[in-house]
Each structure stands twice: as C-alpha cells, then as structure tokens.
Motif scaffolding. Structure first.
Motif, PDB file in Angstrom:
ATOM      1  N   ASN A  58      -0.969   1.440   3.833  1.00 18.83           N
ATOM      2  CA  ASN A  58      -0.511   2.489   4.755  1.00 18.83           C
ATOM      3  C   ASN A  58      -0.936   3.849   4.233  1.00 18.83           C
ATOM      4  O   ASN A  58      -0.833   4.109   3.028  1.00 18.83           O
ATOM      5  N   SER A  59      -1.387   4.693   5.146  1.00 18.00           N
ATOM      6  CA  SER A  59      -1.702   6.075   4.775  1.00 18.00           C
ATOM      7  C   SER A  59      -0.605   6.987   5.299  1.00 18.00           C
ATOM      8  O   SER A  59       0.179   6.597   6.166  1.00 18.00           O
ATOM      9  N   ASP A  60      -0.566   8.196   4.779  1.00 18.21           N
ATOM     10  CA  ASP A  60       0.455   9.151   5.221  1.00 18.21           C
ATOM     11  C   ASP A  60       0.262   9.587   6.670  1.00 18.21           C
ATOM     12  O   ASP A  60       1.194  10.077   7.292  1.00 18.21           O
ATOM     13  N   ASP A  61      -0.942   9.381   7.227  1.00 15.45           N
ATOM     14  CA  ASP A  61      -1.160   9.760   8.630  1.00 15.45           C
ATOM     15  C   ASP A  61      -0.770   8.645   9.604  1.00 15.45           C
ATOM     16  O   ASP A  61      -0.964   8.757  10.805  1.00 15.45           O
ATOM     17  N   GLY A  62      -0.230   7.532   9.070  1.00 13.44           N
ATOM     18  CA  GLY A  62       0.253   6.458   9.930  1.00 13.44           C
ATOM     19  C   GLY A  62      -0.688   5.282  10.078  1.00 13.44           C
ATOM     20  O   GLY A  62      -0.349   4.291  10.719  1.00 13.44           O
ATOM     21  N   THR A  63      -1.869   5.351   9.502  1.00 12.38           N
ATOM     22  CA  THR A  63      -2.810   4.242   9.576  1.00 12.38           C
ATOM     23  C   THR A  63      -2.273   3.067   8.767  1.00 12.38           C
ATOM     24  O   THR A  63      -1.781   3.244   7.650  1.00 12.38           O
ATOM     25  N   GLN A  64      -2.374   1.867   9.338  1.00  8.41           N
ATOM     26  CA  GLN A  64      -1.927   0.655   8.642  1.00  8.41           C
ATOM     27  C   GLN A  64      -3.014  -0.399   8.732  1.00  8.41           C
ATOM     28  O   GLN A  64      -3.509  -0.709   9.808  1.00  8.41           O
ATOM     29  N   LEU A  65      -3.405  -0.931   7.586  1.00  4.32           N
ATOM     30  CA  LEU A  65      -4.406  -1.992   7.512  1.00  4.32           C
ATOM     31  C   LEU A  65      -3.813  -3.188   6.792  1.00  4.32           C
ATOM     32  O   LEU A  65      -2.959  -3.031   5.915  1.00  4.32           O
ATOM     33  N   ASN A  66      -4.279  -4.391   7.132  1.00  5.33           N
ATOM     34  CA  ASN A  66      -3.819  -5.614   6.484  1.00  5.33           C
ATOM     35  C   ASN A  66      -5.013  -6.374   5.931  1.00  5.33           C
ATOM     36  O   ASN A  66      -6.094  -6.366   6.518  1.00  5.33           O
ATOM     37  N   SER A  67      -4.792  -7.045   4.792  1.00  5.20           N
ATOM     38  CA  SER A  67      -5.849  -7.812   4.149  1.00  5.20           C
ATOM     39  C   SER A  67      -5.257  -9.060   3.519  1.00  5.20           C
ATOM     40  O   SER A  67      -4.161  -9.021   2.961  1.00  5.20           O
ATOM     41  N   GLU A  68      -5.996 -10.160   3.595  1.00  2.64           N
ATOM     42  CA  GLU A  68      -5.557 -11.390   2.942  1.00  2.64           C
ATOM     43  C   GLU A  68      -6.029 -11.468   1.496  1.00  2.64           C
ATOM     44  O   GLU A  68      -5.546 -12.284   0.731  1.00  2.64           O
ATOM     45  N   ASN A  69      -6.984 -10.601   1.102  1.00  2.00           N
ATOM     46  CA  ASN A  69      -7.515 -10.656  -0.257  1.00  2.00           C
ATOM     47  C   ASN A  69      -7.358  -9.350  -1.042  1.00  2.00           C
ATOM     48  O   ASN A  69      -7.839  -9.249  -2.170  1.00  2.00           O
ATOM     49  N   GLY A  70      -6.731  -8.346  -0.474  1.00  2.00           N
ATOM     50  CA  GLY A  70      -6.499  -7.085  -1.188  1.00  2.00           C
ATOM     51  C   GLY A  70      -7.665  -6.122  -1.153  1.00  2.00           C
ATOM     52  O   GLY A  70      -7.636  -5.094  -1.833  1.00  2.00           O
ATOM     53  N   ILE A  71      -8.691  -6.401  -0.349  1.00  2.00           N
ATOM     54  CA  ILE A  71      -9.858  -5.523  -0.247  1.00  2.00           C
ATOM     55  C   ILE A  71      -9.807  -4.801   1.096  1.00  2.00           C
ATOM     56  O   ILE A  71      -9.686  -5.443   2.147  1.00  2.00           O
ATOM     57  N   PHE A  72      -9.911  -3.473   1.055  1.00  2.00           N
ATOM     58  CA  PHE A  72      -9.837  -2.656   2.264  1.00  2.00           C
ATOM     59  C   PHE A  72     -11.090  -1.782   2.368  1.00  2.00           C
ATOM     60  O   PHE A  72     -11.434  -1.071   1.431  1.00  2.00           O
ATOM     61  N   GLU A  73     -11.761  -1.874   3.525  1.00  2.00           N
ATOM     62  CA  GLU A  73     -12.925  -1.042   3.813  1.00  2.00           C
ATOM     63  C   GLU A  73     -12.878  -0.645   5.275  1.00  2.00           C
ATOM     64  O   GLU A  73     -12.437  -1.433   6.124  1.00  2.00           O
ATOM     65  N   THR A  74     -13.291   0.564   5.566  1.00  2.00           N
ATOM     66  CA  THR A  74     -13.399   1.007   6.952  1.00  2.00           C
ATOM     67  C   THR A  74     -14.736   1.719   7.125  1.00  2.00           C
ATOM     68  O   THR A  74     -15.315   2.218   6.155  1.00  2.00           O
ATOM     69  N   ALA A  75     -15.215   1.768   8.350  1.00  2.00           N
ATOM     70  CA  ALA A  75     -16.481   2.455   8.636  1.00  2.00           C
ATOM     71  C   ALA A  75     -16.373   3.948   8.339  1.00  2.00           C
ATOM     72  O   ALA A  75     -17.334   4.570   7.884  1.00  2.00           O
ATOM     73  N   GLU A  76     -15.183   4.521   8.579  1.00  2.97           N
ATOM     74  CA  GLU A  76     -14.979   5.957   8.358  1.00  2.97           C
ATOM     75  C   GLU A  76     -14.711   6.285   6.896  1.00  2.97           C
ATOM     76  O   GLU A  76     -14.764   7.448   6.495  1.00  2.97           O
ATOM     77  N   GLY A  77     -14.367   5.296   6.087  1.00  3.30           N
ATOM     78  CA  GLY A  77     -13.982   5.539   4.705  1.00  3.30           C
ATOM     79  C   GLY A  77     -12.528   5.997   4.637  1.00  3.30           C
ATOM     80  O   GLY A  77     -11.838   6.082   5.650  1.00  3.30           O
ATOM     81  N   PHE A  78     -12.057   6.305   3.451  1.00  2.00           N
ATOM     82  CA  PHE A  78     -10.684   6.740   3.240  1.00  2.00           C
ATOM     83  C   PHE A  78     -10.669   8.205   2.830  1.00  2.00           C
ATOM     84  O   PHE A  78     -11.355   8.595   1.884  1.00  2.00           O
ATOM     85  N   ASP A  79      -9.894   9.003   3.560  1.00  3.18           N
ATOM     86  CA  ASP A  79      -9.768  10.431   3.250  1.00  3.18           C
ATOM     87  C   ASP A  79      -8.930  10.628   2.003  1.00  3.18           C
ATOM     88  O   ASP A  79      -8.120   9.783   1.631  1.00  3.18           O
TER      89      ASP A  79
END
Length: 143
Positions: A58-79
């Motif tokens: 979870n980010s402070d701006d309200g974004t929530q992502l889920n992962s089954e392996n603990g790896i998180f990537e997005t096209a926009e990257g993380f601010d």
C-alpha cells in the motif's frame, strides 16, 4: 552461613538468566522478519515465512497491489514516499457447533466439509522510497 546464602543466590540468578536466554533465542529464531529492498523500478519483500499466502503493498496515496511472491513492479514505477507491506496468511475458520448438518452441507456431497477462511496479517512494515531507493525498511507497525 553468609557464604552459603551468597552461593545460593548466585546459582539461582545464573539459572534464571540461562532460562531467559533460551526463551529469547526460541522466540527470536521462530519469527525471522522479512526484509524489503528495491526502489522506484521495483520493490521486493524477501525472507517470507512458510505460512504466507500473499503480500499486499500500500502507498500513502491509496494505491494497493497484491503479489503471491513478494515482487512488485509497475509500468509507472514507484514514486518517492512511504509504503507499507503486509504479509498475509489464509486461516481456516472452524464452523460453529450450533450449525446443523444441512447448513454445513448446503446441497453438496455429504462428505464435503466447508472451507471458510479469512486473511490474517502476519507482519506489517512501513518503509520509505527516497531518491529512488528503499531506505529505513525496518519501521515496524504494531498489530
């Protein structure tokens, strides 16, 4: 008499500190905390416990992502900013003894048992991405 008393007190103290050491080692080795690494290109939660089901970010701006392996990537990257990860475990709920067989069966085969579960937070930590890198990843949250 004083020497015997002094010896008994010292022996009891050494035994007590030995027990405390063993207890602290048992608890510290059984709950090895996960670690987080990465930055704006991707975030990885490492050293996940065997009993986990998924990891939530979870980010402070309200974004929530889920992962089954603990790896998180997005096209926009993380601010840059604060993020929180939660390690979740699926826990079975035992049916109430007041539920009758018809309620539990609910039209299924007589041998089928209900599988009610809920997600429990095993661990949660807050960390900061600053200048594109994870910093201070060990800010634990209380649950």
């Amino acid at each position: 008499m004083a020497i015997v008393f002094h010896y008994l007190v010292n022996s009891a103290f050494r035994a007590f500190t030995g027990v405390l050491l063993v207890v602290s080692l048992l608890f510290s080795s059984s709950s090895i905390a996960a670690t987080v690494s990465g930055g704006s290109d991707g975030i990885t939660v490492l050293q996940l416990p065997e009993s986990y089901s998924s990891v939530q970010l979870n980010s402070d701006d309200g974004t929530q992502l889920n992962s089954e392996n603990g790896i998180f990537e997005t096209a926009e990257g993380f601010d840059d900013g604060y993020y929180t990860y939660k390690i979740l475990s699926e826990v079975a709920v035992k049916p109430s003894s007041r539920m009758n067989a018809q309620t539990l069966n609910n039209g299924r085969d007589a041998n089928v048992k209900p599988a009610s579960t809920y997600m429990k937070v095993i661990e949660s930590k807050r960390f900061l991405i600053q200048d594109g890198q994870v910093v201070n990843p060990d800010l634990a949250e209380e649950y």
